[in-house]
Write an enzyme that holds these catalytic residues in place. Structure first.
Site, short mmCIF file in Angstrom:
data_model
loop_
_atom_site.label_atom_id
_atom_site.label_comp_id
_atom_site.label_asym_id
_atom_site.label_seq_id
_atom_site.Cartn_x
_atom_site.Cartn_y
_atom_site.Cartn_z
N ASP A 178 -2.95 -29.88 -17.91
CA ASP A 178 -2.74 -30.13 -16.66
C ASP A 178 -2.74 -31.66 -16.38
O ASP A 178 -2.67 -32.58 -17.08
CB ASP A 178 -3.35 -29.30 -15.61
CG ASP A 178 -2.75 -29.32 -14.10
OD1 ASP A 178 -1.93 -28.54 -13.97
OD2 ASP A 178 -3.33 -29.89 -13.31
N TYR A 305 -0.22 -37.09 -5.02
CA TYR A 305 0.23 -38.29 -4.23
C TYR A 305 0.43 -39.45 -4.96
O TYR A 305 1.43 -40.37 -4.99
CB TYR A 305 -0.73 -38.40 -3.18
CG TYR A 305 -0.12 -39.46 -1.88
CD1 TYR A 305 0.75 -39.00 -0.88
CD2 TYR A 305 -0.52 -41.08 -2.06
CE1 TYR A 305 1.17 -40.15 0.06
CE2 TYR A 305 -0.03 -41.81 -1.20
CZ TYR A 305 0.81 -41.41 -0.28
OH TYR A 305 1.39 -42.13 0.63
N HIS A 360 -0.89 -21.79 -18.90
CA HIS A 360 -1.45 -23.02 -18.65
C HIS A 360 -2.72 -23.11 -18.67
O HIS A 360 -3.41 -24.22 -18.84
CB HIS A 360 -0.93 -23.22 -16.96
CG HIS A 360 -0.94 -24.56 -16.38
ND1 HIS A 360 -0.34 -25.65 -17.01
CD2 HIS A 360 -1.91 -24.96 -15.44
CE1 HIS A 360 -0.91 -26.81 -16.00
NE2 HIS A 360 -1.69 -26.21 -15.28
#
Length: 382
Positions: A178, A305, A360
């Protein structure tokens, strides 16, 4: 920069407040459809919230974390939390282990002992690592209200300073999935003189369908990627465009926070739709509770972001990571780019393994398999 020993101790008042909020939860209704068809299932959340209030033992989870050596350090404008666990062997290799979202250092509770003391699990002590596992800046115990937000690039620079200037490891190994995969790759690109190698269980490549070629492997991946972008990335767009708005809801409602995180734990793990076949309620709630008690969910959105508004993340166009790289592909991973794509961003792929099971959250789902892969990759780089 001088580290301070740290031990986690959440105030009892914070635990009482959580239980009171859980008792007053106002649940939504649910459309007449199969469970989980439109997101987190109502029945599951009622049961999880009930257990969180009446059955979950936060103190036990806290005590487990506190069995590892932990520190806080004022660095790059924040107080960074990290685990520093010495290896047991003749020459343990320093390894920077980086988690992702919606995870935390609690992901590594089973993995770290297999890396620091492989002989305890039937391995070779010559493969031992000394593990440094930070809470990513803005995540969990590396968060304080009002602190600066960090991009992946800034995280990598911070960790390079931690490993070399603070802990005294001139060169070190890296591993991550990740966001931890992006941080590890960025270290290999921006700090190649310090990075022995990069081991990943997620490939941090741009998800740009226009860059895919016509090879069978790329065309297969194109279909998978289009489905992922169309059906599974709503969370990423929200966190990457309006993180502050979402933070109000998830900072105020523990059940809202749990529903947001659990849906990803179910969707991204190798659980065939039954999240509790892979993660116990205690494991789920340990990670969720850390986000709750630290109030860090809003700041944990920041890498999304930063990525959404970057042009060269995490490796600039036309550039590559040139230190040795190893990768293990778990079958239920969210995206699985083919090797032909990875070779455009990583010029020295030394190990590429396709795993039989797992998703994951590999460090939690398959800690033994992941540990064996990490040890095997770095065996030739010591």
């Amino acid at each position: 920069m001088r580290p301070t020993p740290f031990s986690l101790q959440v105030p009892e008042a914070a635990i009482s407040d959580l239980k009171a909020r859980l008792a007053g939860t106002r649940f939504p209704d649910q459309a007449d459809a199969p469970a989980w068809a439109f997101g987190t299932d109502l029945g599951f959340m009622r049961a999880l919230a009930g257990y969180w209030k009446d059955g979950f033992d936060w103190r036990a989870a806290e005590a487990r974390l506190n069995t590892f050596s932990q520190f806080k350090l004022a660095i790059h404008g924040i107080d960074l939390h990290y685990l520093h666990v010495p290896g047991r062997g003749a020459a343990p290799l320093p390894l920077l282990l980086s988690h992702g979202w919606p995870g935390s250092v609690f992901e590594f509770m089973e993995l770290i002992p297999r890396l620091t003391d492989p002989a305890r699990f039937g391995g070779d002590p010559a493969d031992a690592f000394t593990v440094v596992a930070p809470s990513l800046p803005g995540f969990g115990l590396s968060f304080q209200a009002g602190q600066p937000r960090f991009s992946v690039e800034q995280m990598a620079d911070c960790f390079a300073t931690l490993m070399t200037e603070v802990l005294g490891y001139p060169r070190f190994a890296t591993q991550g999935g990740d966001w931890g995969a992006s941080v590890s790759a960025r270290l290999g690109f921006a700090h190649p003189d310090k990075t022995i190698g990069v081991h990943l269980n997620l490939l941090p490549l741009r998800r740009d369908t226009a860059q895919l070629g016509t090879s069978p492997a790329e065309q297969k991946y194109l279909g998978e990627l289009r489905h992922w972008l169309a059906e599974e990335t709503g969370y990423s767009h929200q966190q990457g465009t309006r993180p502050q708005t979402l933070a109000f809801a998830l900072t105020d409602s523990p059940v809202g926070l749990a529903a947001w995180i659990v849906e990803k734990m179910r969707s991204w793990s190798d659980c065939a739709g039954d999240v509790e076949s892979v993660f116990s309620k205690d494991e789920l709630l340990t990670n969720i509770s850390l986000y709750w008690f630290t109030g860090a969910i809003g700041s944990s959105f920041w890498p999304y972001y930063a990525r959404q508004h970057a042009t060269d993340w995490p490796i600039p166009d036309g550039c590559s990571v040139d230190v040795p790289m190893g990768y293990c592909e778990f079958p239920a991973e969210i995206v699985r780019p083919p090797r032909i794509l990875a070779e455009r961003s990583f010029s020295d792929i030394r190990r590429w393994s396709v795993m039989p099971r797992g998703g994951h959250f590999a460090a939690m789902e398959q800690p033994e398999d992941l540990a064996q892969e990490i040890r095997a990759f770095y065996r030739g780089l010591r």
